[in-house]
Design a protein around this motif. Structure first.
Motif, short mmCIF file in Angstrom:
data_model
loop_
_atom_site.label_atom_id
_atom_site.label_comp_id
_atom_site.label_asym_id
_atom_site.label_seq_id
_atom_site.Cartn_x
_atom_site.Cartn_y
_atom_site.Cartn_z
N ARG A 361 0.84 -1.21 0.00
CA ARG A 361 0.00 0.00 0.00
C ARG A 361 0.87 1.26 0.00
O ARG A 361 0.54 2.26 -0.65
CB ARG A 361 -0.91 -0.01 1.24
CG ARG A 361 -1.87 1.17 1.31
CD ARG A 361 -2.84 1.13 0.14
NE ARG A 361 -3.66 2.34 0.08
CZ ARG A 361 -3.32 3.44 -0.56
NH1 ARG A 361 -2.16 3.50 -1.21
NH2 ARG A 361 -4.13 4.48 -0.58
N CYS A 363 3.79 1.41 -1.39
CA CYS A 363 4.34 1.45 -2.75
C CYS A 363 3.38 2.14 -3.71
O CYS A 363 3.78 3.01 -4.50
CB CYS A 363 4.60 0.03 -3.26
SG CYS A 363 6.31 -0.49 -3.09
N THR A 364 2.11 1.73 -3.67
CA THR A 364 1.15 2.32 -4.61
C THR A 364 0.97 3.82 -4.33
O THR A 364 0.78 4.60 -5.27
CB THR A 364 -0.19 1.59 -4.52
OG1 THR A 364 -0.69 1.64 -3.17
CG2 THR A 364 -0.03 0.13 -4.94
N ASN A 374 6.48 3.90 -12.71
CA ASN A 374 5.50 2.91 -13.19
C ASN A 374 5.45 3.02 -14.72
O ASN A 374 4.43 3.37 -15.30
CB ASN A 374 4.13 3.17 -12.57
CG ASN A 374 3.17 2.00 -12.78
OD1 ASN A 374 3.51 0.86 -12.49
ND2 ASN A 374 1.99 2.29 -13.29
N VAL A 390 -1.41 0.23 -11.89
CA VAL A 390 -0.30 -0.42 -11.19
C VAL A 390 -0.64 -1.90 -11.02
O VAL A 390 -1.60 -2.25 -10.32
CB VAL A 390 -0.04 0.22 -9.82
CG1 VAL A 390 1.09 -0.52 -9.10
CG2 VAL A 390 0.31 1.69 -9.97
N LEU A 392 1.09 -4.89 -9.46
CA LEU A 392 2.24 -5.05 -8.55
C LEU A 392 2.67 -6.51 -8.48
O LEU A 392 1.93 -7.38 -8.05
CB LEU A 392 1.85 -4.54 -7.16
CG LEU A 392 2.97 -4.51 -6.11
CD1 LEU A 392 4.04 -3.50 -6.52
CD2 LEU A 392 2.40 -4.15 -4.75
N HIS A 411 -3.26 -0.43 -7.27
CA HIS A 411 -3.49 0.96 -6.88
C HIS A 411 -4.92 1.19 -6.39
O HIS A 411 -5.19 2.16 -5.67
CB HIS A 411 -3.21 1.89 -8.07
CG HIS A 411 -4.11 1.64 -9.24
ND1 HIS A 411 -3.96 0.54 -10.06
CD2 HIS A 411 -5.18 2.32 -9.73
CE1 HIS A 411 -4.88 0.56 -11.01
NE2 HIS A 411 -5.64 1.65 -10.83
#
Length: 528
Positions: A361, A363-364, A374, A390, A392, A411
């Motif tokens: 979370r 990261c997004t 990205n 995104v 992941l 995301h």
């Protein structure tokens, strides 16, 4: 009259060119329905069940369990059409739509129109000695084999040598009866036609044994004549590794300066490291003596085939290191508050929130602030493609090797949803049931190598992505907190990024934002 249709190993997608038969799900003589799984195969990325697009009676299987087959090789034949042994089921004429399923997770439409060969039940005509060949009727005439794309007749299960692939039994000659059918004909599609046509050399040379369109394109882009290569695949099948080896050899020859030949001495000396062996000893091979000890001169050694998951990982990481100019930055962060926040979340009941889900979370949220990471690079168009969504990926170590499952639309997920999806994909990875679609399409990777008990790493980017965040172990360390020395839970974070998509300022800003969220989880509240 029953018709025997041949089902070949379908294109498994994502650049996969071969698969290994793990377990047959049907036997010869079994009745199968449309889309019924008939064989379990293992690719370099996953283990999948392959459904058959035809309904009828299985008349033959090609390949034993453990056999590796290239895409386009025959898997089995099915007798379709009304008969005493087969329940009424509509045959699959060429004009009908596809079954909707050739591989689990991949739908199919109508089969593309191609020329096909029809094997007649009677023997083929024999050319008389000294005479002309009998006239061939027009394409589509009943009972006659149609010409291939260039007019050369060829057996679709054989390479240039005319022999069947390893592990694929030879088909009966024209006119031979097929098991479980009293009157049947086999309709097959040429394997080279499936790639858009075959490559032919001089008249009479026959087709070049290539199935993969990727191999053809690689050779064509580099001006390499496939007729000059000896394939290392089954029965001389030319693989991508053969083309790459030939290109490296050609590059090495071009880089080697031409030297004037020096006359050899009259008397040769035997190196002290090798015993002098008379040239007349039967079975003596000087090359085997010079290479048996290996480059370092040590005896023995074990050769392990670089295939399957290990081979796929090697190819992808090698390509990443060749193409991506990567750089790495790292920072230590105090994760004490993040651990407290996780404990508070799990104390209120409901599904447990994993640490990986919280890091995902974060990261997004960081990618929303720094979307340059990205991205992917289109080298042919010389463009940076910035992605809106995104997907992941996260590294997972399994008994089959390293795999990177992908969480779609990360995301748009919260920590709880991310944790549930991580748990599902991890379990599928351990059981080997991940589909190719769950292993591809990632745009950013999160690598938690702290589970191995290490602090830091400089990982290789998962091509064609542009960055990867690495997380080390969280351990108690001395840390200055609020002006005093204290023992805190410290983690090392590292970011490896493609220097083509951004500069160090962007990468450093991303990593600093991640570290700030780890140290003060309340920072995330600004973006919720």
């Amino acid at each position: 009259m029953a018709q025997v249709l041949e089902f070949r190993l379908p294109d498994l997608g994502e650049g996969l060119t071969e698969a290994e038969i793990v377990h047959w799900l049907v036997q010869v003589g079994d009745v199968v329905a449309v889309d019924q799984p008939v064989v379990e195969v293992e690719t370099a990325k996953a283990m999948v069940e392959v459904p058959c697009p035809y309904a009828g009676v299985v008349t033959a299987r090609f390949g034993d369990e453990g056999t590796e087959l290239p895409v386009g090789a025959p898997l089995l034949t099915v007798a379709v059409g009304a008969s005493a042994e087969t329940p009424a089921a509509p045959a699959s004429p060429e004009g009908d739509e596809g079954s909707g399923n050739v591989l689990v997770g991949y739908g199919t439409g109508a089969a593309p129109a191609r020329r096909r060969r029809v094997r007649p039940p009677q023997p083929a005509p024999v050319r008389r000695h000294g005479g002309a060949a009998p006239a061939r009727p027009h394409d589509g005439a009943p009972g006659r084999p149609q010409d291939g794309a260039s007019g050369h007749g060829r057996d679709d299960t054989s390479g240039a040598s005319g022999r069947p692939y390893d592990g694929v039994p030879a088909r009966p000659h024209d006119g031979a009866p097929v098991a479980s059918t009293s009157s049947a004909s086999t309709v097959t599609a040429e394997p080279w036609e499936a790639d858009g046509g075959g490559d032919f050399g001089a008249p009479g040379a026959g087709p070049v044994p290539v199935i993969s369109p990727l191999v053809r394109r690689l050779a064509r882009q580099n001006g390499l004549d496939l007729r000059e290569l000896d394939g290392s695949g089954p029965d001389g099948l030319i693989l991508r590794a053969d083309v790459e080896y030939a290109l490296r050899a050609a590059a090495g020859r071009a880089a080697t300066p031409v030297q004037t030949p020096v006359p050899a001495p009259v008397q040769e000396r035997v190196p002290a490291s090798l015993p002098a062996v008379p040239a007349t000893v039967p079975g003596f091979d000087a090359d085997s003596v010079s290479t048996a000890a290996g480059p370092s001169g040590a005896d023995g050694g074990t050769r392990i085939p670089l295939k399957g998951v290990r081979g796929a990982v090697a190819d992808k990481l090698s390509r990443s290191r060749r193409e991506i100019p990567e750089a790495t930055c790292w920072v230590d962060a105090d994760a004490t508050e993040l651990m407290h926040a996780r404990a508070a979340m799990n104390a209120v009941g409901g599904p447990k929130i994993s640490l990986l889900a919280l890091l995902a979370r974060i990261c997004t949220a960081a990618l929303a602030r720094y979307p340059e990471l990205n991205s992917t690079v289109d080298t042919e168009a010389r463009e940076i493609v910035r992605l809106d969504r995104v997907h992941l990926g996260f590294a997972a170590q399994t008994e089959r090797g390293l795999v990177v499952p992908v969480v779609r639309d990360a995301h748009a997920r919260g920590a709880e949803s991310l944790g549930a999806e991580f748990a599902r994909l991890t379990e599928a990875a351990r059981s080997g049931t991940l589909t190719p679609g769950e292993l591809t399409g990632g745009t950013f990777t999160l690598n938690n190598y702290g589970v191995f008990g290490v602090d830091g790493s400089t990982p290789i980017i998962n091509h064609p992505e542009a960055a990867m965040l690495g997380v080390g172990r969280i351990v108690p360390k001395p840390w200055v907190h609020q002006g005093e020395l204290a023992v805190r839970q410290v983690v090392q974070l590292s970011l490896t990024f493609d220097h083509r998509v951004c500069d160090g300022g962007t990468a450093g800003g991303f990593l600093r934002h991640v570290a700030d969220c780890v140290e003060q989880p309340a920072v995330l509240l600004r973006t919720l």
